[in-house]
Design a protein around this motif. Structure first.
Motif, short mmCIF file in Angstrom:
data_model
loop_
_atom_site.label_atom_id
_atom_site.label_comp_id
_atom_site.label_asym_id
_atom_site.label_seq_id
_atom_site.Cartn_x
_atom_site.Cartn_y
_atom_site.Cartn_z
N VAL A 84 0.85 -1.19 0.00
CA VAL A 84 0.00 0.00 0.00
C VAL A 84 0.89 1.24 0.00
O VAL A 84 1.71 1.40 0.89
CB VAL A 84 -0.91 0.03 1.25
N GLN A 120 0.32 -7.09 7.84
CA GLN A 120 -0.46 -5.97 7.32
C GLN A 120 -0.60 -4.89 8.38
O GLN A 120 -1.12 -5.16 9.47
CB GLN A 120 -1.88 -6.44 6.94
N ASP A 122 -2.57 -1.43 9.39
CA ASP A 122 -3.91 -0.94 9.12
C ASP A 122 -3.82 0.45 8.49
O ASP A 122 -4.10 1.46 9.14
CB ASP A 122 -4.73 -0.91 10.41
N THR A 124 -4.21 2.77 4.53
CA THR A 124 -4.83 2.81 3.20
C THR A 124 -4.11 3.85 2.34
O THR A 124 -3.35 4.67 2.87
CB THR A 124 -6.32 3.21 3.29
N ASP A 126 -5.26 6.48 1.32
CA ASP A 126 -5.70 7.80 1.74
C ASP A 126 -4.98 8.30 2.99
O ASP A 126 -5.11 9.47 3.36
CB ASP A 126 -7.21 7.80 2.03
N ASN A 127 -4.23 7.41 3.66
CA ASN A 127 -3.58 7.80 4.91
C ASN A 127 -2.32 8.62 4.68
O ASN A 127 -1.58 8.41 3.71
CB ASN A 127 -3.22 6.57 5.74
#
Length: 154
Positions: A84, A120, A122, A124, A126-127
């Motif tokens: 990500v 993983q 947590d 995204t 958008d972070n």
């Protein structure tokens, strides 16, 4: 074994090449790492400029959830499947090259790879870098860095 970070493109203590400057190439550098500690389940990468005149620095790249069997990212990517890339301070995910204000002096660009104790985080696309950093704070087993500088003499 020591956790280390190397690159074919950038040198610790050196000047950032034009390829990693926003107006001249805007390309993520090659990064390779070795010596991850036992218990490493994934990796993360950040590029941060602590010298940006923002009061909080500037995030140029955040990548998390790089599988544990990956030990290298090629020049220009792509990042591995499942990884990500977070939102940089330019406002979008992916790598954003150096662009210090003209005449502001040399800025440091700290490329860090993190050995992470979970598969993983947590996070995204958008972070922000701050959210990536918060998650990494709780899950980092080891980290290795390369710091290069760049100055826009205007």
């Amino acid at each position: 074994m020591t956790f280390t970070l190397t690159s074919n493109d950038i040198t610790d203590g050196g000047v950032l090449p034009d390829a990693q400057v926003q107006a001249k190439g805007d390309t993520s550098p090659h990064l390779a790492w070795s010596g991850a500690p036992e218990g490493t389940k994934s990796f993360a990468i950040t590029c941060y400029d602590p010298d940006a005149p923002t009061g909080s620095g500037f995030w140029h790249w955040t990548v998390a959830n790089i599988p544990a069997d990956v030990s290298e990212i090629p020049t220009g990517g792509p990042v591995p499947a499942g990884a990500v890339e977070g939102r940089t301070d330019y406002g979008a995910p992916g790598f954003g090259g150096a662009a210090p204000p003209p005449g502001h002096g040399p800025h440091r660009y700290i490329f860090t790879v993190f050995a992470v104790d979970v598969e993983q985080l947590d996070v995204t696309p958008d972070n922000s870098g701050a959210v990536f950093g918060f998650n990494l704070f709780f899950h980092t087993l080891a980290k290795a860095t390369i710091t290069a500088t760049y100055e826009n003499k205007g």
